[in-house]
Scaffold this motif. Structure first.
Motif, PDB file in Angstrom:
ATOM      1  N   UNK A  19       0.718  -1.287   0.075  1.00 12.54           N
ATOM      2  CA  UNK A  19      -0.070  -0.095   0.188  1.00 12.54           C
ATOM      3  C   UNK A  19       0.904   1.165  -0.027  1.00 12.54           C
ATOM      4  N   UNK A  20       2.111   1.158   0.504  1.00 12.44           N
ATOM      5  CA  UNK A  20       2.805   2.422   0.786  1.00 12.44           C
ATOM      6  C   UNK A  20       3.507   2.718  -0.678  1.00 12.44           C
ATOM      7  N   UNK A  21       3.826   1.486  -1.438  1.00 15.90           N
ATOM      8  CA  UNK A  21       4.435   1.800  -2.614  1.00 15.90           C
ATOM      9  C   UNK A  21       3.249   2.298  -3.732  1.00 15.90           C
ATOM     10  N   UNK A  22       1.956   1.818  -3.532  1.00 16.92           N
ATOM     11  CA  UNK A  22       0.854   2.287  -4.354  1.00 16.92           C
ATOM     12  C   UNK A  22       0.584   3.710  -4.036  1.00 16.92           C
ATOM     13  N   UNK A  23       0.904   4.194  -2.887  1.00  9.28           N
ATOM     14  CA  UNK A  23       0.552   5.554  -2.471  1.00  9.28           C
ATOM     15  C   UNK A  23       1.545   6.363  -3.014  1.00  9.28           C
ATOM     16  N   UNK A  24       3.028   5.897  -3.096  1.00  9.71           N
ATOM     17  CA  UNK A  24       4.067   6.559  -3.535  1.00  9.71           C
ATOM     18  C   UNK A  24       3.888   6.484  -5.346  1.00  9.71           C
ATOM     19  N   UNK A  25       3.359   5.529  -5.752  1.00 11.38           N
ATOM     20  CA  UNK A  25       3.075   5.815  -7.398  1.00 11.38           C
ATOM     21  C   UNK A  25       2.027   6.769  -7.636  1.00 11.38           C
ATOM     22  N   UNK A  27       1.380   9.366  -6.126  1.00 19.24           N
ATOM     23  CA  UNK A  27       1.936  10.834  -5.565  1.00 19.24           C
ATOM     24  C   UNK A  27       2.881  11.023  -6.837  1.00 19.24           C
ATOM     25  N   UNK A  28       3.556   9.930  -7.456  1.00 17.77           N
ATOM     26  CA  UNK A  28       4.470  10.277  -8.639  1.00 17.77           C
ATOM     27  C   UNK A  28       3.535  10.447  -9.838  1.00 17.77           C
ATOM     28  N   UNK A  29       2.550  10.042  -9.990  1.00 21.44           N
ATOM     29  CA  UNK A  29       1.768  10.134 -11.238  1.00 21.44           C
ATOM     30  C   UNK A  29       0.741  11.525 -11.166  1.00 21.44           C
ATOM     31  N   UNK A  30       0.519  11.976  -9.854  1.00 22.77           N
ATOM     32  CA  UNK A  30      -0.033  13.143  -9.814  1.00 22.77           C
ATOM     33  C   UNK A  30       1.044  14.584 -10.094  1.00 22.77           C
ATOM     34  N   UNK A  31       2.196  14.190  -9.490  1.00 24.44           N
ATOM     35  CA  UNK A  31       3.260  15.302  -9.737  1.00 24.44           C
ATOM     36  C   UNK A  31       3.721  15.116 -11.238  1.00 24.44           C
ATOM     37  N   UNK A  32       3.590  13.948 -12.054  1.00 18.40           N
ATOM     38  CA  UNK A  32       3.768  13.875 -13.637  1.00 18.40           C
ATOM     39  C   UNK A  32       2.644  14.693 -14.180  1.00 18.40           C
ATOM     40  N   UNK A  87      -6.937   7.465 -10.382  1.00 20.09           N
ATOM     41  CA  UNK A  87      -5.841   8.262 -10.943  1.00 20.09           C
ATOM     42  C   UNK A  87      -5.857   8.029 -12.398  1.00 20.09           C
ATOM     43  N   UNK A  88      -5.886   6.867 -12.788  1.00 21.07           N
ATOM     44  CA  UNK A  88      -5.812   6.313 -14.219  1.00 21.07           C
ATOM     45  C   UNK A  88      -6.960   6.615 -15.002  1.00 21.07           C
ATOM     46  N   UNK A  89      -8.187   7.022 -14.480  1.00 23.94           N
ATOM     47  CA  UNK A  89      -9.340   7.172 -15.339  1.00 23.94           C
ATOM     48  C   UNK A  89      -9.569   8.388 -15.934  1.00 23.94           C
ATOM     49  N   UNK A 107       7.751  12.680 -17.536  1.00 20.70           N
ATOM     50  CA  UNK A 107       6.787  13.722 -17.927  1.00 20.70           C
ATOM     51  C   UNK A 107       7.451  14.667 -18.744  1.00 20.70           C
ATOM     52  N   UNK A 108       8.559  14.591 -19.373  1.00 25.21           N
ATOM     53  CA  UNK A 108       9.443  15.604 -20.140  1.00 25.21           C
ATOM     54  C   UNK A 108       8.341  15.919 -21.738  1.00 25.21           C
ATOM     55  N   UNK A 109       7.473  16.450 -21.548  1.00 23.22           N
ATOM     56  CA  UNK A 109       6.649  16.725 -22.807  1.00 23.22           C
ATOM     57  C   UNK A 109       7.078  17.889 -23.491  1.00 23.22           C
ATOM     58  N   UNK A 110       6.967  18.260 -24.642  1.00 27.82           N
ATOM     59  CA  UNK A 110       7.489  19.149 -25.453  1.00 27.82           C
ATOM     60  C   UNK A 110       6.742  20.520 -24.810  1.00 27.82           C
ATOM     61  N   UNK A 111       7.569  21.611 -24.620  1.00 24.16           N
ATOM     62  CA  UNK A 111       6.893  22.849 -24.351  1.00 24.16           C
ATOM     63  C   UNK A 111       5.920  23.497 -25.163  1.00 24.16           C
ATOM     64  N   UNK A 112       4.671  23.720 -24.899  1.00 29.22           N
ATOM     65  CA  UNK A 112       3.877  24.417 -25.860  1.00 29.22           C
ATOM     66  C   UNK A 112       3.137  25.537 -25.155  1.00 29.22           C
TER      67      UNK A 112
END
Length: 113
Positions: A19-25, A27-32, A87-89, A107-112
């Motif tokens: 569950x801790x790893x899932x919460x960290x993932x 958080x990572x997806x949110x910051x991405x 988060x994925x929906x 999350x290195x998207x091209x800057x637009x």
């Protein structure tokens, strides 16, 4: 009585680490999503970043539930998985084309603008 209470927090179920790893993932997806929105300005990523606050809170609450109440650890895993599922929906625009996996992950998207 106090010795039993102290031991409850030392020995945790293996589901807590999952569950801790899932919460960290989550958080990572949110910051991405926040990073991609700041680089592109797409409204889908803005909505995903705003809703990611709630989804991350749900996932962290699931991990916290397992830590505080280890006897109902399945409920905590369910809450964490619910946060990850939500988060994925969110609908997002297509940002990446032929970028490598590491750039997509960070999350290195091209800057637009």
């Amino acid at each position: 009585m106090s010795q039993r209470l102290d031991n409850r927090f030392i020995v945790v179920s293996y589901l807590f680490y999952i569950a801790f790893f899932g919460a960290a993932v989550c958080i990572f997806l949110w910051l991405r999503d926040i990073r991609i929105y700041s680089r592109t300005g797409f409204s889908g990523y803005r909505a995903a970043a705003r809703a990611g606050v709630l989804h991350t809170a749900i996932a962290v609450a699931g991990a916290g539930e397992i830590w505080l109440f280890p006897s109902v650890d399945i409920l905590g895993i369910g809450i964490t998985m619910l946060g990850l599922y939500l988060q994925g929906q969110m609908k997002r625009e297509k940002v990446f084309g032929t970028e490598p996996v590491l750039e997509r992950c960070m999350g290195k998207a091209p800057i637009k603008r």
